[in-house]
Design a protein around this motif. Structure first.
Motif, PDB file in Angstrom:
ATOM      1  N   GLY A  89       9.322  19.590  -4.675  1.00 55.50           N
ATOM      2  CA  GLY A  89       9.472  19.043  -6.009  1.00 55.50           C
ATOM      3  C   GLY A  89       9.544  17.533  -5.989  1.00 55.50           C
ATOM      4  N   ALA A  90       9.561  16.966  -7.157  1.00 53.38           N
ATOM      5  CA  ALA A  90       9.624  15.507  -7.259  1.00 53.38           C
ATOM      6  C   ALA A  90      10.980  15.016  -6.788  1.00 53.38           C
ATOM      7  CB  ALA A  90       9.383  15.082  -8.703  1.00 53.38           C
ATOM      8  N   GLY A  91      10.954  14.060  -5.902  1.00 51.88           N
ATOM      9  CA  GLY A  91      12.193  13.503  -5.393  1.00 51.88           C
ATOM     10  C   GLY A  91      12.889  12.652  -6.436  1.00 51.88           C
ATOM     11  N   ARG A  92      14.184  12.485  -6.259  1.00 53.52           N
ATOM     12  CA  ARG A  92      14.953  11.650  -7.166  1.00 53.52           C
ATOM     13  C   ARG A  92      14.616  10.180  -6.930  1.00 53.52           C
ATOM     14  NH1 ARG A  92      21.004  14.251  -6.250  1.00 53.52           N
ATOM     15  NH2 ARG A  92      20.452  16.424  -6.675  1.00 53.52           N
ATOM     16  N   HIS A  93      14.779   9.405  -7.987  1.00 57.40           N
ATOM     17  CA  HIS A  93      14.599   7.958  -7.815  1.00 57.40           C
ATOM     18  C   HIS A  93      15.859   7.391  -7.162  1.00 57.40           C
ATOM     19  CE1 HIS A  93      13.460   3.829  -8.495  1.00 57.40           C
ATOM     20  NE2 HIS A  93      14.648   3.620  -9.065  1.00 57.40           N
ATOM     21  N   VAL A  94      15.678   6.701  -6.068  1.00 57.95           N
ATOM     22  CA  VAL A  94      16.798   6.127  -5.333  1.00 57.95           C
ATOM     23  C   VAL A  94      16.723   4.609  -5.433  1.00 57.95           C
ATOM     24  CG1 VAL A  94      17.953   5.955  -3.105  1.00 57.95           C
ATOM     25  CG2 VAL A  94      16.765   8.080  -3.737  1.00 57.95           C
ATOM     26  N   ALA A  95      17.737   4.023  -6.038  1.00 65.74           N
ATOM     27  CA  ALA A  95      17.750   2.568  -6.214  1.00 65.74           C
ATOM     28  C   ALA A  95      18.124   1.877  -4.902  1.00 65.74           C
ATOM     29  CB  ALA A  95      18.755   2.191  -7.304  1.00 65.74           C
ATOM     30  N   ILE A  96      17.421   0.816  -4.604  1.00 64.90           N
ATOM     31  CA  ILE A  96      17.708   0.009  -3.414  1.00 64.90           C
ATOM     32  C   ILE A  96      17.982  -1.411  -3.881  1.00 64.90           C
ATOM     33  CG2 ILE A  96      16.796  -0.891  -1.245  1.00 64.90           C
ATOM     34  CD1 ILE A  96      15.095   1.614  -1.040  1.00 64.90           C
ATOM     35  N   ASP A  97      19.217  -1.871  -3.727  1.00 63.44           N
ATOM     36  CA  ASP A  97      19.601  -3.174  -4.257  1.00 63.44           C
ATOM     37  C   ASP A  97      19.875  -4.199  -3.166  1.00 63.44           C
ATOM     38  OD1 ASP A  97      21.888  -2.098  -3.241  1.00 63.44           O
ATOM     39  OD2 ASP A  97      23.096  -2.319  -5.074  1.00 63.44           O
ATOM     40  N   ARG A  98      19.537  -3.883  -1.919  1.00 63.76           N
ATOM     41  CA  ARG A  98      19.777  -4.812  -0.831  1.00 63.76           C
ATOM     42  C   ARG A  98      18.542  -4.904   0.064  1.00 63.76           C
ATOM     43  NH1 ARG A  98      25.166  -6.115   0.704  1.00 63.76           N
ATOM     44  NH2 ARG A  98      26.677  -5.288  -0.764  1.00 63.76           N
ATOM     45  N   GLY A 137      22.364  -0.803   3.256  1.00 67.34           N
ATOM     46  CA  GLY A 137      21.331  -0.111   2.497  1.00 67.34           C
ATOM     47  C   GLY A 137      20.417   0.780   3.313  1.00 67.34           C
ATOM     48  N   LEU A 138      20.734   1.030   4.603  1.00 69.96           N
ATOM     49  CA  LEU A 138      19.867   1.899   5.401  1.00 69.96           C
ATOM     50  C   LEU A 138      19.876   3.328   4.875  1.00 69.96           C
ATOM     51  CD1 LEU A 138      20.421   0.785   9.109  1.00 69.96           C
ATOM     52  CD2 LEU A 138      18.455   0.366   7.634  1.00 69.96           C
ATOM     53  N   TYR A 139      21.021   3.794   4.374  1.00 68.56           N
ATOM     54  CA  TYR A 139      21.082   5.148   3.825  1.00 68.56           C
ATOM     55  C   TYR A 139      20.146   5.278   2.623  1.00 68.56           C
ATOM     56  CZ  TYR A 139      25.505   5.688   6.417  1.00 68.56           C
ATOM     57  OH  TYR A 139      26.474   5.762   7.379  1.00 68.56           O
ATOM     58  N   ALA A 140      20.230   4.294   1.742  1.00 64.93           N
ATOM     59  CA  ALA A 140      19.398   4.338   0.541  1.00 64.93           C
ATOM     60  C   ALA A 140      17.919   4.270   0.898  1.00 64.93           C
ATOM     61  CB  ALA A 140      19.773   3.186  -0.387  1.00 64.93           C
ATOM     62  N   ARG A 141      17.560   3.463   1.888  1.00 65.52           N
ATOM     63  CA  ARG A 141      16.164   3.376   2.306  1.00 65.52           C
ATOM     64  C   ARG A 141      15.681   4.705   2.870  1.00 65.52           C
ATOM     65  NH1 ARG A 141      12.122   0.217   0.989  1.00 65.52           N
ATOM     66  NH2 ARG A 141      13.500  -1.592   1.181  1.00 65.52           N
ATOM     67  N   ALA A 142      16.519   5.377   3.671  1.00 61.45           N
ATOM     68  CA  ALA A 142      16.141   6.685   4.207  1.00 61.45           C
ATOM     69  C   ALA A 142      15.960   7.703   3.085  1.00 61.45           C
ATOM     70  CB  ALA A 142      17.201   7.170   5.194  1.00 61.45           C
ATOM     71  N   ALA A 146      19.140  -5.458   8.565  1.00 61.53           N
ATOM     72  CA  ALA A 146      19.719  -4.325   9.297  1.00 61.53           C
ATOM     73  C   ALA A 146      18.728  -3.771  10.315  1.00 61.53           C
ATOM     74  CB  ALA A 146      20.133  -3.229   8.321  1.00 61.53           C
ATOM     75  N   LEU A 147      17.452  -3.709   9.959  1.00 65.97           N
ATOM     76  CA  LEU A 147      16.445  -3.224  10.903  1.00 65.97           C
ATOM     77  C   LEU A 147      16.307  -4.168  12.092  1.00 65.97           C
ATOM     78  CD1 LEU A 147      13.676  -1.984   8.425  1.00 65.97           C
ATOM     79  CD2 LEU A 147      15.348  -0.614   9.691  1.00 65.97           C
ATOM     80  N   VAL A 148      16.438  -5.459  11.841  1.00 65.66           N
ATOM     81  CA  VAL A 148      16.411  -6.436  12.938  1.00 65.66           C
ATOM     82  C   VAL A 148      17.587  -6.201  13.882  1.00 65.66           C
ATOM     83  CG1 VAL A 148      16.642  -8.890  13.512  1.00 65.66           C
ATOM     84  CG2 VAL A 148      15.129  -8.173  11.651  1.00 65.66           C
ATOM     85  N   VAL A 149      18.750  -5.896  13.321  1.00 70.50           N
ATOM     86  CA  VAL A 149      19.919  -5.614  14.152  1.00 70.50           C
ATOM     87  C   VAL A 149      19.685  -4.374  15.003  1.00 70.50           C
ATOM     88  CG1 VAL A 149      22.351  -4.900  14.110  1.00 70.50           C
ATOM     89  CG2 VAL A 149      21.563  -6.756  12.635  1.00 70.50           C
ATOM     90  N   VAL A 150      19.111  -3.326  14.420  1.00 74.63           N
ATOM     91  CA  VAL A 150      18.839  -2.103  15.172  1.00 74.63           C
ATOM     92  C   VAL A 150      17.886  -2.391  16.335  1.00 74.63           C
ATOM     93  CG1 VAL A 150      17.781   0.184  15.075  1.00 74.63           C
ATOM     94  CG2 VAL A 150      19.290  -0.576  13.225  1.00 74.63           C
ATOM     95  N   ALA A 151      16.816  -3.134  16.066  1.00 75.66           N
ATOM     96  CA  ALA A 151      15.869  -3.474  17.127  1.00 75.66           C
ATOM     97  C   ALA A 151      16.537  -4.330  18.203  1.00 75.66           C
ATOM     98  CB  ALA A 151      14.677  -4.224  16.528  1.00 75.66           C
ATOM     99  N   GLY A 152      17.351  -5.294  17.775  1.00 76.00           N
ATOM    100  CA  GLY A 152      18.056  -6.134  18.736  1.00 76.00           C
ATOM    101  C   GLY A 152      19.054  -5.344  19.559  1.00 76.00           C
TER     102      GLY A 152
END
Length: 416
Positions: A204-213, A76-81, A218-224
């Motif tokens: 303009g107004a950004g699209r609504h992006v659903a995040i389901d995870r 879900g990192l893509y969706a978060r970005a 994943a961020l912990v893995v990146v930091a590690g």
């Protein structure tokens, strides 16, 4: 005669990578070129196997990067970005965020991961025809290469020189990272200033992006992974093994959020990339061993006899020209093997060649693999960016970044 034949094989392989005869893929062209050079070249069967064995860390690094990219999408990192970008309502705000995120992603996950993460997010956040989307898309590919000099793991090219010339983690930070920081600052400033202003600045107004995870694992893995790279670099441990471990950890992080779509991994994990890398390694090693590039060794040797600034600048210009002509991976292989064929430490020249092979590879759409990935993803989302348009957008930030990096790199090499 052998040198002439191998020179022709090299030229034919580079031409075939552009022309794709009979619909051949990149890895098939590289495999054919490598096999022909192996058969005709001087290093023999045992020498060729040794070349491939010595590149095991680099091959592991490439494979680990593919696993990390697939896991990042599944986690879900893509969706978060995309959600973060959709919340920025002006072109410059989105470009600034892309530059910031791109630098961080490139530093830890490499330049090839940056377009894979950010390009889908950018097009998910806004209309493909909006100026804000276009500016953000170009910023993503520019920062992928522009920030890729920062650490040994930020670009496979860096890892190639890091191992070949035994720079050591401390040596890399001392010699190369100052140039990277200067280049990043210059590229970011020019790219941000050239993004849309006035009425065109409204995204303009950004699209609504659903995040389901949950994205925290994943961020912990990146930091590690970042911490593991530093620890491995300081202890001279193989960075490819760390990257493979990071890929496995990212897959586990994605699995914590639910079932994984196997198609995401099949889309990112391409064994042909490993054949591409190994084939070009065999080709270049045979070409250099046969003496087909003695003229280039002479030019580089002449540069090394000049003042440090001239050496760094000359190496950067030569590397950038070759990278934009034939892609930075084969050109970096060629230059690394040629430099290593002459005795000495070559630090100023290595710094210059690294600048040209990373930052300087931004000028054309074939300069680096990350740009090729970016272009393919942009086309999948309906965006068509021609070679001329790309070059016009890339020239100013790339030139500014190279100039700043050369000055900083020469200063660091001079102190060394």
């Amino acid at each position: 005669m052998q040198a002439l034949l191998l020179g022709l094989v090299l030229l034919a392989t580079v031409a075939a990578l552009y022309l794709r005869p009979f619909g051949a893929r990149d890895w098939q062209v590289a495999a054919a070129g490598g096999a022909a050079a192996w058969a005709l070249g001087p290093i023999g069967l045992g020498g060729g196997l040794e070349v491939v064995a010595d590149s095991a860390n680099i091959l592991a690094f490439f494979f680990g990067l593919m696993l990390i990219a697939a896991g990042a999408e599944a986690a879900g990192l893509y969706a978060r970005a995309a959600r973060l970008l959709a919340g920025r309502r002006t072109a410059r705000a989105r470009v600034g965020l892309v530059l910031l995120l791109g630098t961080g992603i490139t530093a830890v996950l490499s330049n090839d991961a940056t377009p894979l993460v950010l390009t889908p997010a950018i097009f998910a956040a806004g209309s493909v025809t909006a100026r804000a989307t276009t500016d953000a898309a170009f910023a993503a590919t520019f920062t992928a290469d522009g920030a890729s000099l920062l650490l040994p793991v930020s670009n496979p090219v860096n890892l190639l020189f890091f191992e070949r010339f035994e720079l050591g983690f401390g040596g890399y930070l001392r010699l190369v990272t100052p140039a990277a920081l200067a280049g990043i600052a210059a590229l970011a400033l020019v790219t941000w200033r050239r993004s849309a202003g006035g009425r065109e600045a409204e995204a303009g107004a950004g699209r609504h992006v659903a995040i389901d995870r949950p994205v925290l694992p994943a961020l912990v893995v990146v930091a590690g992974l970042a911490a593991a790279y530093v620890a491995a670099g300081l202890r001279d441990l193989p960075l490819g093994a760390v990257t493979l471990g990071g890929g496995a950890a990212m897959a586990a992080a994605a699995r914590l959020g639910g079932p994984i779509d196997g198609r995401q991994f099949r889309r990112h994990v391409a064994p042909g990339v490993l054949v591409f890398v190994a084939g070009l390694l065999l080709l270049v090693e045979n070409v250099v061993a046969a003496g087909a590039l003695d003229w280039l060794a002479g030019v580089l040797g002449w540069l090394e006899e000049r003042p440090v600034l001239v050496t760094v600048a000359g190496g950067a210009v030569i590397a950038a020209a070759l990278a934009n002509l034939m892609n930075n991976w084969p050109s970096a292989l060629l230059l690394a093997a040629t430099i290593a064929s002459r005795p000495g430490e070559h630090e100023p020249l290595v710094v210059g060649v690294l600048i040209g092979s990373t930052i300087g590879a931004n000028c054309t759409m074939v300069g680096s693999l990350s740009t090729v990935f970016w272009l393919s993803l942009a086309r999948q989302h309906g965006a068509e960016y021609g070679a001329g348009r790309y070059a016009r957008r890339a020239f100013a930030p790339t030139l500014a970044a190279m100039a700043a990096a050369v000055l900083a790199g020469a200063a660091a090499a001079g102190r060394g």
